[in-house]
Design an enzyme around this catalytic site. Sequence first.
Site, short mmCIF file in Angstrom:
data_model
loop_
_atom_site.label_atom_id
_atom_site.label_comp_id
_atom_site.label_asym_id
_atom_site.label_seq_id
_atom_site.Cartn_x
_atom_site.Cartn_y
_atom_site.Cartn_z
N TRP A 153 0.82 -1.09 -0.01
CA TRP A 153 0.13 0.07 -0.22
C TRP A 153 0.90 1.21 0.03
CZ3 TRP A 153 1.79 2.50 4.21
CH2 TRP A 153 2.24 1.66 5.10
N ASN A 154 2.00 1.28 0.27
CA ASN A 154 2.80 2.38 0.53
C ASN A 154 3.16 3.27 -0.83
OD1 ASN A 154 4.81 0.58 -0.23
ND2 ASN A 154 6.14 1.13 1.32
N LYS B 299 -2.46 -8.43 -7.86
CA LYS B 299 -3.21 -8.24 -6.58
C LYS B 299 -2.88 -6.97 -5.79
CE LYS B 299 -3.27 -9.21 -2.52
NZ LYS B 299 -3.59 -8.09 -1.90
N PRO B 300 -3.36 -6.05 -5.99
CA PRO B 300 -2.94 -4.77 -5.22
C PRO B 300 -3.17 -4.83 -3.65
CG PRO B 300 -5.08 -4.31 -6.17
CD PRO B 300 -4.56 -5.75 -6.76
N ALA B 301 -2.70 -4.30 -2.67
CA ALA B 301 -2.91 -4.20 -1.37
C ALA B 301 -4.23 -3.95 -1.11
CB ALA B 301 -2.01 -3.25 -0.52
N GLY C 56 6.57 -6.47 0.20
CA GLY C 56 5.71 -6.37 1.41
C GLY C 56 6.63 -6.96 2.53
N SER C 57 5.95 -7.30 3.52
CA SER C 57 6.77 -7.85 4.78
C SER C 57 7.58 -9.25 4.76
CB SER C 57 5.58 -8.12 5.95
OG SER C 57 4.85 -8.91 5.50
N GLU D 92 10.76 -8.34 -2.44
CA GLU D 92 11.32 -7.12 -1.80
C GLU D 92 10.81 -6.79 -0.73
OE1 GLU D 92 13.38 -5.45 -3.29
OE2 GLU D 92 13.17 -5.99 -5.53
N LEU D 93 11.31 -7.18 0.54
CA LEU D 93 10.90 -7.24 1.77
C LEU D 93 11.07 -6.29 2.80
CD1 LEU D 93 11.54 -11.19 2.06
CD2 LEU D 93 9.36 -9.87 1.20
N CYS E 239 10.28 1.09 2.64
CA CYS E 239 11.21 0.03 3.20
C CYS E 239 12.75 0.65 3.07
CB CYS E 239 10.92 -1.24 2.38
SG CYS E 239 10.78 -1.00 0.42
N GLU F 282 12.13 -2.67 12.05
CA GLU F 282 11.57 -1.74 11.24
C GLU F 282 10.37 -0.81 11.86
OE1 GLU F 282 9.93 -3.23 7.59
OE2 GLU F 282 10.77 -1.53 6.27
P1 ADP Z 1 2.25 -4.82 5.16
O1 ADP Z 1 2.68 -5.08 6.40
O2 ADP Z 1 3.12 -3.50 4.61
O3 ADP Z 1 0.66 -4.35 5.09
P2 ADP Z 1 2.02 -7.16 4.04
O4 ADP Z 1 3.45 -8.25 3.51
O5 ADP Z 1 1.04 -7.65 4.87
O6 ADP Z 1 2.65 -5.94 4.28
O7 ADP Z 1 1.41 -6.93 2.39
C1 ADP Z 1 1.90 -6.92 1.30
C2 ADP Z 1 0.95 -7.41 0.44
O8 ADP Z 1 0.79 -8.89 0.55
C3 ADP Z 1 -0.35 -6.91 0.25
O9 ADP Z 1 -0.89 -6.94 -1.10
C4 ADP Z 1 -1.15 -7.97 1.14
O10 ADP Z 1 -2.56 -8.11 0.60
C5 ADP Z 1 -0.59 -9.21 0.61
N1 ADP Z 1 -0.57 -10.39 1.53
C6 ADP Z 1 -0.64 -10.30 2.73
N2 ADP Z 1 -1.02 -11.71 3.43
C7 ADP Z 1 -0.54 -12.39 2.31
C8 ADP Z 1 -0.52 -13.80 2.28
N3 ADP Z 1 -0.53 -14.81 3.11
N4 ADP Z 1 -0.21 -14.12 0.98
C9 ADP Z 1 -0.08 -13.63 -0.07
N5 ADP Z 1 -0.26 -12.22 0.01
C10 ADP Z 1 -0.55 -11.58 1.20
#
Ligand code: ADP
Length: 479
Positions: A148-149, A172-174, A226-227, A248-249, A282, A382
């Site tokens: 989302w950032n 698949k967007p956030a 993402g995370s 990219e974590l 990040c 972080e």
């Molecule tokens: P943040 O903590 O920055 O929101 P996330 O890693 O939770 O980071 O989210 C980044 C992306 O990963 C988003 O599009 C989110 O919907 C997606 N996401 C979250 N959980 C899962 C999962 N178990 N499998 C696949 N995608 C996921």
Amino acid sequence: MHTACFIDGAFVPARDGRTFAVRNPATDAIVAQVAEGGAGDARAAVDAAARAFPAWKSLAAIERARHLRRIAELMHRDAERLADLCSQECGKPLAEARTEVSYAASFLEWYAEEGKRVYGETIPASDPAKRLLVLRRPCGVAAAITPWNFPIAMVTRKMGPALAAGCTQVVKPAEQTPLSALAIAALAGEAGLPAGVLNVVPGTDAPAIASAFLDTLHVRHVSFTGSTEVGRILLRQSAEQVVRMSLELGGHAPFIVFDDADLDAAVAGAMASKFRNAGQTCVCANRFLVQRGVHDAFVDRLTAAVAALKVGDGRAAGTQIGPLIDDAGLRKAEAHVADARALGARATTGGARAAVAGCADRFMQPTVLVGVTPAMRCFREETFGPVAPVCAFDHEADALRIANDTPYGLAAYVFTRDGARIVRMTEELQYGIVGVNDALPATAQAPFGGVKHSGLGREGGRQGIEEYLDLRYVSWRVG
Ligand code: ADP
């Protein structure tokens, strides 16, 4: 505003007709009700992308480039609208959202060119009757899961190289920010991108959508930003179909200022790196290591600059710091400040929530913490918020040791005028990106990515397109 799934060139409701609310994190106002895509919609998107793949990969690269350039042109045409949408769904200041639009378009523009340079190789054979060739072929359907950032740029950073390489894509967007991705899809449609080449499935059930992407042989590449926690889940899931992954974590960037640094440049860099998007990137500086000789002067100047930042609704004139994305984000930033204070740190400015008239309780005062030690949470995790923890150090070796003492390895920053030290630091810092007297290194031309728990693969640069290409070795007997 487009709110439906974008599948096979058309906006369609979710199969079960459900929707979910996208809210402005600054005000909690509902921006739109968006289609609640699920596994069925994700499968339909993959099927559409698989059907579109043969024709798209067979187009001349120069034709694919025209499509990408046209989408980028439409993004520039609609920059103000896209920036406003982006600010509404993720809360970032409009000025930053505008910058994001042109940064996002630059990935399409740059890869439109790079896609023309997917060269092969010929290898001198030991058998004179053979000709050995290496081709680089698009790998198939590429899946993108974005955060989302940077609601626009994280889509185009994956879309540019994928489409330029000849892959088709499912995105698949956030769940917090699907509208920007859907706006890009609409522009792709307007630009005449063939149906199925780009598909977007919004939804809140990320695991269901991601599993559907990963549960098919068609998808040969997954790019995720993402995370680290979710990156690990996806990496495990990728084992079943043996899918290539770019991850990219999380980051935990050290920002190191030496006694001989240009302090004005270091403070300006600190502001740009730490406080962009309210500290929610990040590559944001997450901890400041400042050599003892300039520590106080750096802190004084940083404190003055931070205290002058204007907190507010991202869409209000002059706002420099918007809200945190959600309540959990705010609580984490607060918890890092509380933990640091409990262990002896002191805030020279900020340190508490910021009340913004007419807005939700989701803002944090931009904060500088001094007396921070590596034992504190803000120095180990972080923060993803507008908090700048500063720790003094004496010797270069100490800075290096502290900087590398983390499982993360995305970006690091060094401010110094000493050339030999620059060589040592760039060689010894265990990071994928090192900014030397530069706080904003990300650009479409360069490979962005981390080491250790910060990820795999690179986005941007000539390296970024390799992720989407398979090597095919051809052994040709000619006699
Ligand atoms: P943040 O903590 O920055 O929101 P996330 O890693 O939770 O980071 O989210 C980044 C992306 O990963 C988003 O599009 C989110 O919907 C997606 N996401 C979250 N959980 C899962 C999962 N178990 N499998 C696949 N995608 C996921």
